[in-house]
Enzyme design. Structure first.
Site, PDB file in Angstrom:
ATOM      1  N   GLU A 132      22.079  27.834  44.688  1.00  0.00           N
ATOM      2  CA  GLU A 132      21.478  29.174  44.577  1.00  0.00           C
ATOM      3  C   GLU A 132      22.525  30.281  44.446  1.00  0.00           C
ATOM      4  O   GLU A 132      23.046  30.776  45.452  1.00  0.00           O
ATOM      5  CB  GLU A 132      20.601  29.463  45.806  1.00  0.00           C
ATOM      6  CG  GLU A 132      19.913  30.823  45.713  1.00  0.00           C
ATOM      7  CD  GLU A 132      19.117  31.201  46.955  1.00  0.00           C
ATOM      8  OE1 GLU A 132      19.218  30.487  47.974  1.00  0.00           O
ATOM      9  OE2 GLU A 132      18.410  32.207  46.908  1.00  0.00           O
ATOM     10  N   LYS A 163      18.468  27.194  41.901  1.00  0.00           N
ATOM     11  CA  LYS A 163      17.574  28.225  42.457  1.00  0.00           C
ATOM     12  C   LYS A 163      18.122  29.560  41.998  1.00  0.00           C
ATOM     13  O   LYS A 163      19.246  29.933  42.357  1.00  0.00           O
ATOM     14  CB  LYS A 163      17.525  28.133  43.984  1.00  0.00           C
ATOM     15  CG  LYS A 163      16.687  29.252  44.610  1.00  0.00           C
ATOM     16  CD  LYS A 163      16.161  28.892  45.972  1.00  0.00           C
ATOM     17  CE  LYS A 163      15.430  30.069  46.592  1.00  0.00           C
ATOM     18  NZ  LYS A 163      14.629  29.709  47.752  1.00  0.00           N
TER      19      LYS A 163
HETATM   20  P1  13P Z   1      13.101  35.260  48.889  1.00  0.00           P
HETATM   21  O1  13P Z   1      11.998  34.606  48.101  1.00  0.00           O
HETATM   22  O2  13P Z   1      12.614  36.135  49.988  1.00  0.00           O
HETATM   23  O3  13P Z   1      14.117  35.928  48.004  1.00  0.00           O
HETATM   24  O4  13P Z   1      13.874  34.102  49.635  1.00  0.00           O
HETATM   25  C1  13P Z   1      14.168  32.952  48.951  1.00  0.00           C
HETATM   26  C2  13P Z   1      15.418  32.378  49.436  1.00  0.00           C
HETATM   27  O5  13P Z   1      15.449  31.235  49.831  1.00  0.00           O
HETATM   28  C3  13P Z   1      16.635  33.198  49.417  1.00  0.00           C
HETATM   29  O6  13P Z   1      17.725  32.439  49.821  1.00  0.00           O
END
Ligand code: 13P
Length: 343
Positions: free
Chosen positions: A175, A217
């Protein structure tokens, strides 16, 4: 490394949707404070129990990401959360970065920590049944940032974490979040996304990550939250799909989105438009925290007449409709105030 198994797990994860229930205790504290709930270990357990025991979860979710504390917690009946969800066909995942620190020499830029202790931690989680692991890095957009050095330092950590996970039989959910916070334009966000994805996949290949056994992600391509520009769902979807198709390898195991502080309606409507612009080479779905949870937490805190678990079931149904490309925003849900993630 069992490449076949990693590939199958990654595909399964992107086949329905993912709940991010992995807020650190510090993030939880902010969200509980905002609605007037005391942030104790037991209150965190009770709140997460509402989410994971929702009957709709089985229909809408293929995975749930836990924070370390929650990964080991149990239902009222004494079953570990991770086992409870797996019995519903929902794969348990774990957040493994240990938060953000300043990147020395680079004002306003961050790097995630936790890599040195990851090999021991990941084998403990794998033994206890985790099937995937998320690592969040953050890229901030402002006048002179992100620097190429910040992008390079973060993708190096992401690639190393991904390979460590795969060696332990765990699918990495990589991510690199490009923050929605800021006054930047949508064009600027698009340019930063391209730089980040190009560096990320170059480095993941260099560190011998098996791409079909990994998930990206990502954020969506949006105008900065404080730019004064409204979110145009069609424009967001066109830019996001173009960039993903051109800069994410086709052989990747799946692509999932974070909501990033968008309202629930915006996060669902944007996903729906993105899905409609398929076919895509990979499964594409949601991995939301705030967009799924904000109204539920408010209702729980206010002892609202609406049952919070009913409300969560509704949020999940909307997310599944968006995942099918059929969500229509009916009203702006500005009443649900979103709170920033840890910085
Ligand atoms: P949000 O959907 O609130 O952005 O959180 C997702 C997430 O896992 C961020 O690390």
């Amino acid at each position: 490394m069992d490449k076949h198994k990693l590939g199958e797990t990654a595909k399964y994860l992107a086949s329905k949707g993912i709940l991010a229930a992995d807020e650190s205790n510090a993030s939880c504290q902010k969200r509980f404070d905002a609605v007037g709930i005391e942030c104790t270990e037991e209150n965190r357990r009770l709140y997460r129990q509402i989410l994971i025991t929702s009957p709709q979860a089985k229909e809408s979710l293929s995975g749930i990401i836990f924070f370390d504390e929650t990964f080991w917690q149990k239902t009222n009946e004494g079953k570990p959360f991770r086992e409870f969800v797996e019995e519903q066909g929902i794969l348990p995942g774990i957040k493994v970065d240990e938060g953000l620190v300043d990147l020395p020499g680079f004002d306003g830029e961050k790097i995630s920590k936790g890599l040195d202790t990851l090999p021991e931690r990941i084998s403990k989680y794998a033994e206890a049944g985790a099937k995937f692991a998320k690592w969040r890095s953050v890229i901030t957009i402002s006048e002179a940032i992100p620097t190429q050095e910040c992008i390079g330092a973060n993708v190096y950590v992401l690639a190393r974490y991904a390979r460590i996970c795969q060696d332990a039989g765990i699918v990495p959910m990589v991510e690199p979040e490009i923050l929605f916070d800021g006054t930047h334009s949508i064009e600027n966000c698009q340019e930063v996304m391209i730089r980040t994805l190009d560096a990320l996949f170059y480095t993941m290949r260099a560190f011998r990550v098996h791409l079909p056994g990994a998930i990206l992600k990502t954020s969506m391509i949006l105008p900065g939250k404080d730019s004064g520009k409204p979110i145009d769902y069609v424009d967001v979807a066109e830019r996001t799909v173009k960039v993903l198709h051109e800069h994410v390898p086709d052989e990747l195991g799946g692509v999932v989105f974070l909501s990033g502080g968008q309202t629930s309606d915006d996060a669902f409507a944007n996903l729906s438009q993105i899905v409609q612009k398929g076919p895509h080479p990979w499964g594409i779905t949601f991995s939301y925290s705030r967009a799924l949870q904000d109204p539920v937490l408010q209702a729980w805190a206010q002892h609202s007449t609406t049952d919070p678990s009913e409300l969560f079931a509704e949020q999940l149904k909307k997310a599944s409709v968006a995942h099918a490309g059929k969500f229509k925003a009916t009203k702006k849900d500005e009443s649900f105030v979103s709170h920033s993630q840890d910085l």
